[in-house]
Design a protein around this motif. Structure first.
Motif, PDB file in Angstrom:
ATOM      1  N   ARG A   1       0.777  -1.127   0.019  1.00 35.46           N
ATOM      2  CA  ARG A   1      -0.132   0.047   0.041  1.00 35.46           C
ATOM      3  C   ARG A   1       0.429   1.285   0.089  1.00 35.46           C
ATOM      4  N   LEU A   2       0.636   2.261  -0.716  1.00 31.64           N
ATOM      5  CA  LEU A   2       1.368   3.495  -0.863  1.00 31.64           C
ATOM      6  C   LEU A   2       0.475   4.449  -0.098  1.00 31.64           C
ATOM      7  N   VAL A   3       1.086   5.423   0.760  1.00 32.25           N
ATOM      8  CA  VAL A   3       0.338   6.303   1.743  1.00 32.25           C
ATOM      9  C   VAL A   3       0.939   7.581   1.474  1.00 32.25           C
ATOM     10  N   HIS A   4       0.249   8.639   1.118  1.00 28.89           N
ATOM     11  CA  HIS A   4       0.817   9.959   0.820  1.00 28.89           C
ATOM     12  C   HIS A   4      -0.424  11.084   1.420  1.00 28.89           C
ATOM     13  N   GLY A   5      -0.091  11.674   2.338  1.00 27.98           N
ATOM     14  CA  GLY A   5      -1.143  12.371   3.134  1.00 27.98           C
ATOM     15  C   GLY A   5      -2.188  11.682   3.433  1.00 27.98           C
ATOM     16  N   SER A   6      -3.448  12.101   3.106  1.00 32.71           N
ATOM     17  CA  SER A   6      -4.652  11.300   3.069  1.00 32.71           C
ATOM     18  C   SER A   6      -4.985  10.515   2.217  1.00 32.71           C
ATOM     19  N   PHE A   7      -4.054  10.053   1.359  1.00 32.95           N
ATOM     20  CA  PHE A   7      -4.279   9.335   0.039  1.00 32.95           C
ATOM     21  C   PHE A   7      -3.520   7.867   0.563  1.00 32.95           C
ATOM     22  N   SER A   8      -4.253   6.835   0.224  1.00 38.93           N
ATOM     23  CA  SER A   8      -3.870   5.650   0.491  1.00 38.93           C
ATOM     24  C   SER A   8      -4.361   4.702  -0.752  1.00 38.93           C
TER      25      SER A   8
END
Length: 217
Positions: free
Chosen positions: A83-90
């Motif tokens: 899983r990639l997580v960037h800020g509120s994005f997943s």
């Protein structure tokens, strides 16, 4: 944590070392210390086979635009989720395409690479609706990975390094008065350290471990 050598291995890797004054439990504890030192120096969770769930770290995008995901339990044997997580994005990354892995695992199996074209192929959008991984270079993107890694048989150099560190620990115990060396039967050792303060045994161990050190650049 599993010790990288057993107490019975010492006679094979260091036959000149007299351990008769130590109980099996004490020797096992010394080997455990040496194993911990190896893990710390190599920046790994361990080299024995185990499954890691939600291991998290910073993802990198290299100059070729590949998404690089390092792990702390090399070598990678199988991957069940990323899983990639960037800020509120997943977002969960696809692992296969028509049954074939999308990612590559270059030797020695300490990291996996996704091609820059991955987002195009998967239809995934991230950070400003870009579909190119290269556009994410320098961004604070983190990953979570579920995988199984490690060696069914601990590599010989790691076992040898563990033996050297055990010898260093024992020699330190036998050198409480700070003498320059000692002889024990047919076994003779010098305690001299270099300018860094490290013993020759430690330096020899680290030379053996160098190919297994995990570095994040």
């Amino acid at each position: 944590m599993t010790n990288y050598i057993a107490t019975t291995d010492l006679s094979a890797y260091a036959p000149e070392l007299d351990t008769s004054q130590y109980t099996s439990q004490t020797l096992s504890g010394i080997i455990a210390r040496a194993t911990e030192q190896i893990n710390a120096y190599c920046n790994v969770k361990g080299f024995e086979v185990a499954t890691e769930i939600a291991e998290t770290d910073r993802a990198r995008v290299n100059p070729a635009g590949e998404l690089v995901i390092p792990v702390r339990r090399p070598q990678i044997l199988s991957v069940s989720a990323i899983r990639l997580v960037h800020g509120s994005f997943s977002a969960s990354l696809l692992l296969t395409n028509n049954g074939d892995p999308i990612y590559q695992i270059p030797y020695p199996g300490a990291r996996l690479h996704y091609p820059d074209s991955y987002l195009d192929a998967s239809g995934t959008l991230i950070q400003g609706a870009t579909t190119r991984l290269l556009a994410l270079r320098g961004s604070k993107i983190f990953y979570e990975i579920d995988y199984t890694g490690g060696y069914a048989n601990i590599p010989g150099p790691i076992k040898e390094a563990c033996t050297l560190l055990v010898r260093d620990i024992i020699s330190t115990r036998n050198n409480q008065d700070g003498v320059s060396g000692f002889s024990q039967g047919s076994y003779s050792v010098q305690f001299g350290n270099d300018s860094s303060g490290e013993s020759k045994l430690v330096k020899m161990a680290r030379t053996l471990l160098e190919p297994y050190v995990q570095r994040w650049v």
